[in-house]
Scaffold this motif. Sequence first.
Motif, PDB file in Angstrom:
ATOM      1  N   ALA A  37       0.826  -1.211   0.000  1.00  0.00           N
ATOM      2  CA  ALA A  37       0.000   0.000   0.000  1.00  0.00           C
ATOM      3  C   ALA A  37       0.855   1.253   0.000  1.00  0.00           C
ATOM      4  O   ALA A  37       0.472   2.291  -0.560  1.00  0.00           O
ATOM      5  CB  ALA A  37      -0.936  -0.001   1.209  1.00  0.00           C
ATOM      6  N   CYS A  38       2.029   1.172   0.607  1.00  0.00           N
ATOM      7  CA  CYS A  38       2.948   2.314   0.696  1.00  0.00           C
ATOM      8  C   CYS A  38       3.920   2.379  -0.475  1.00  0.00           C
ATOM      9  O   CYS A  38       4.768   3.280  -0.532  1.00  0.00           O
ATOM     10  CB  CYS A  38       3.733   2.245   2.004  1.00  0.00           C
ATOM     11  N   ALA A  88       2.975   9.731   5.442  1.00  0.00           N
ATOM     12  CA  ALA A  88       1.534   9.864   5.209  1.00  0.00           C
ATOM     13  C   ALA A  88       0.926   8.535   4.760  1.00  0.00           C
ATOM     14  O   ALA A  88      -0.164   8.158   5.202  1.00  0.00           O
ATOM     15  CB  ALA A  88       1.263  10.956   4.183  1.00  0.00           C
ATOM     16  N   ALA A  89       1.641   7.809   3.906  1.00  0.00           N
ATOM     17  CA  ALA A  89       1.150   6.510   3.436  1.00  0.00           C
ATOM     18  C   ALA A  89       1.083   5.498   4.581  1.00  0.00           C
ATOM     19  O   ALA A  89       0.130   4.713   4.678  1.00  0.00           O
ATOM     20  CB  ALA A  89       2.035   5.982   2.305  1.00  0.00           C
ATOM     21  N   ILE A  90       2.071   5.516   5.465  1.00  0.00           N
ATOM     22  CA  ILE A  90       2.063   4.604   6.623  1.00  0.00           C
ATOM     23  C   ILE A  90       0.892   4.943   7.536  1.00  0.00           C
ATOM     24  O   ILE A  90       0.188   4.048   8.003  1.00  0.00           O
ATOM     25  CB  ILE A  90       3.407   4.667   7.378  1.00  0.00           C
ATOM     26  N   VAL A 139      -0.294   4.483  13.549  1.00  0.00           N
ATOM     27  CA  VAL A 139       1.008   5.141  13.500  1.00  0.00           C
ATOM     28  C   VAL A 139       0.765   6.478  12.803  1.00  0.00           C
ATOM     29  O   VAL A 139       0.145   6.515  11.743  1.00  0.00           O
ATOM     30  CB  VAL A 139       2.036   4.305  12.703  1.00  0.00           C
ATOM     31  N   THR A 140       1.232   7.557  13.397  1.00  0.00           N
ATOM     32  CA  THR A 140       0.947   8.879  12.839  1.00  0.00           C
ATOM     33  C   THR A 140       2.160   9.513  12.163  1.00  0.00           C
ATOM     34  O   THR A 140       3.301   9.139  12.434  1.00  0.00           O
ATOM     35  CB  THR A 140       0.467   9.842  13.942  1.00  0.00           C
ATOM     36  N   ARG A 141       1.859  10.487  11.317  1.00  0.00           N
ATOM     37  CA  ARG A 141       2.922  11.273  10.686  1.00  0.00           C
ATOM     38  C   ARG A 141       3.743  11.987  11.751  1.00  0.00           C
ATOM     39  O   ARG A 141       4.957  12.098  11.638  1.00  0.00           O
ATOM     40  CB  ARG A 141       2.321  12.308   9.729  1.00  0.00           C
TER      41      ARG A 141
END
Length: 94
Positions: free
Chosen positions: A21-22, A45-47, A55-57
């Motif tokens: 996906a990333c 952002a993709a993660i 999990v955040t930016r």
Amino acid sequence: MQFTTYWRSTPAKRKEEIASACKTSVGFLNNIAGGFRKSSPELAAAIERSTLGAVTRRGLRPTDWGDIWPELIDAEHPWPPVAADTQENAHAAT
């Protein structure tokens, strides 16, 4: 949640799905989780999207997220980050 913690507890099949996906590899994400590589803003952002916000930016880019994504700055997440001891001193002064 820290990416390292998330990644260690994630099954191999899910890691493959996240990497796909990333548009990267499990190996590269292993390097980020291990602290050997830094996530690009785009990958961060993709993660965040592929982990559904677990999990955040902010967590992936703790030293520059406010410069990259000013729209994420709010009362709960000020920029630049306020050190804990500064917050305690501010409360003691009032």
